[in-house]
Design a protein around this motif. Structure first.
Motif, PDB file in Angstrom:
ATOM      1  N   HIS A 168       0.771  -1.245   0.000  1.00 34.17           N
ATOM      2  CA  HIS A 168       0.000   0.000   0.000  1.00 34.17           C
ATOM      3  C   HIS A 168       0.800   1.293   0.000  1.00 34.17           C
ATOM      4  O   HIS A 168       0.206   2.359  -0.088  1.00 34.17           O
ATOM      5  CB  HIS A 168      -0.952   0.019   1.192  1.00 34.17           C
ATOM      6  N   PHE A 169       2.105   1.235   0.137  1.00 32.33           N
ATOM      7  CA  PHE A 169       2.878   2.467   0.170  1.00 32.33           C
ATOM      8  C   PHE A 169       3.699   2.593  -1.100  1.00 32.33           C
ATOM      9  O   PHE A 169       4.493   1.701  -1.426  1.00 32.33           O
ATOM     10  CB  PHE A 169       3.769   2.532   1.410  1.00 32.33           C
ATOM     11  N   PRO A 170       3.522   3.688  -1.827  1.00 31.93           N
ATOM     12  CA  PRO A 170       4.236   3.877  -3.093  1.00 31.93           C
ATOM     13  C   PRO A 170       5.748   3.747  -2.932  1.00 31.93           C
ATOM     14  O   PRO A 170       6.314   4.192  -1.942  1.00 31.93           O
ATOM     15  CB  PRO A 170       3.872   5.317  -3.487  1.00 31.93           C
ATOM     16  N   GLY A 171       6.361   3.096  -3.898  1.00 35.52           N
ATOM     17  CA  GLY A 171       7.814   2.960  -3.897  1.00 35.52           C
ATOM     18  C   GLY A 171       8.353   1.855  -3.028  1.00 35.52           C
ATOM     19  O   GLY A 171       9.552   1.650  -2.957  1.00 35.52           O
ATOM     20  N   THR A 172       7.479   1.129  -2.342  1.00 40.73           N
ATOM     21  CA  THR A 172       7.941   0.079  -1.435  1.00 40.73           C
ATOM     22  C   THR A 172       8.146  -1.244  -2.161  1.00 40.73           C
ATOM     23  O   THR A 172       9.099  -1.955  -1.917  1.00 40.73           O
ATOM     24  CB  THR A 172       6.938  -0.124  -0.283  1.00 40.73           C
ATOM     25  N   SER A 173       7.251  -1.583  -3.076  1.00 37.54           N
ATOM     26  CA  SER A 173       7.331  -2.860  -3.774  1.00 37.54           C
ATOM     27  C   SER A 173       8.653  -2.984  -4.513  1.00 37.54           C
ATOM     28  O   SER A 173       9.048  -2.097  -5.257  1.00 37.54           O
ATOM     29  CB  SER A 173       6.170  -2.990  -4.766  1.00 37.54           C
ATOM     30  N   GLY A 174       9.341  -4.067  -4.271  1.00 39.57           N
ATOM     31  CA  GLY A 174      10.621  -4.313  -4.925  1.00 39.57           C
ATOM     32  C   GLY A 174      11.777  -3.539  -4.318  1.00 39.57           C
ATOM     33  O   GLY A 174      12.887  -3.608  -4.797  1.00 39.57           O
ATOM     34  N   ASP A 175      11.541  -2.793  -3.248  1.00 38.32           N
ATOM     35  CA  ASP A 175      12.578  -1.998  -2.596  1.00 38.32           C
ATOM     36  C   ASP A 175      13.316  -2.880  -1.592  1.00 38.32           C
ATOM     37  O   ASP A 175      12.786  -3.227  -0.552  1.00 38.32           O
ATOM     38  CB  ASP A 175      11.920  -0.803  -1.894  1.00 38.32           C
ATOM     39  N   SER A 176      14.552  -3.233  -1.918  1.00 34.92           N
ATOM     40  CA  SER A 176      15.305  -4.112  -1.020  1.00 34.92           C
ATOM     41  C   SER A 176      15.580  -3.433   0.317  1.00 34.92           C
ATOM     42  O   SER A 176      15.772  -4.086   1.324  1.00 34.92           O
ATOM     43  CB  SER A 176      16.620  -4.549  -1.668  1.00 34.92           C
ATOM     44  N   GLY A 177      15.577  -2.101   0.342  1.00 34.12           N
ATOM     45  CA  GLY A 177      15.806  -1.378   1.583  1.00 34.12           C
ATOM     46  C   GLY A 177      14.660  -1.488   2.566  1.00 34.12           C
ATOM     47  O   GLY A 177      14.805  -1.131   3.724  1.00 34.12           O
TER      48      GLY A 177
END
Length: 168
Positions: A45-54
């Protein structure tokens, strides 16, 4: 596969012990139940989170919530940060005593946090919260008050871990 409920159930079991090491385990497991449930919600649900290894970084995950424009998400992030400090204290401050009351307070706070995750999703996206079903959202009959320590403080009032342990 291990779910957030599994972490919370492990924390609940540890809280019933009569040994300090289990109280420490309770706090740690409760925090990780919240961490994994929050990770699932943030990823979805939070933009930019999907696929973010951080996002597996504790600081970055908490930051996804604290930097949100949605006030309930910011409150959640702050409370999760406070629970993380409790986890660091339980894991690293071995010269300080951790009590059963502190463990129960942390478990209660973790349950409340998981139950509140649905409110962290911006209103236009609020579906049922499938990341925290079952035992996480339930409160034990013996945990009726946020104030569980004899001195009147709650888990959120506990002393933070030293700076070297407060990072990721």
């Amino acid at each position: 596969m291990v779910s957030p409920d599994d972490w919370m159930n492990s924390a609940a079991t540890a809280s019933q012990s009569q040994q300090e090491i289990e109280y420490r385990n309770c706090i740690s497991r409760a925090y990780y139940g919240v961490f994994h449930a929050a990770h699932a919600v943030a990823k979805k649900h939070f933009p930019g989170t999907s696929g973010d290894s951080g996002i597996h970084s504790h600081k970055k995950l908490i930051g996804r919530f604290t930097s949100s424009e949605h006030a309930p998400a910011r409150r959640f992030g702050t409370a999760m940060h406070n629970l993380k400090l409790e986890r660091c204290r339980a894991d690293y401050q071995v010269d300080e005593t951790v009590t059963m009351h502190e463990a129960i307070a942390a478990l209660s706070e973790a349950r409340k946090l998981c139950a509140s995750l649905e409110t962290c999703i911006p209103p236009e996206e609020s579906p049922p919260n499938d990341a925290c079903d079952g035992a996480i959202g339930q409160r034990s009959a013996d945990i009726e008050s946020d104030t569980v320590r004899g001195d009147g403080t709650t888990a959120a009032d506990c002393v933070a871990a030293p700076a070297e342990f407060a990072g990721d």
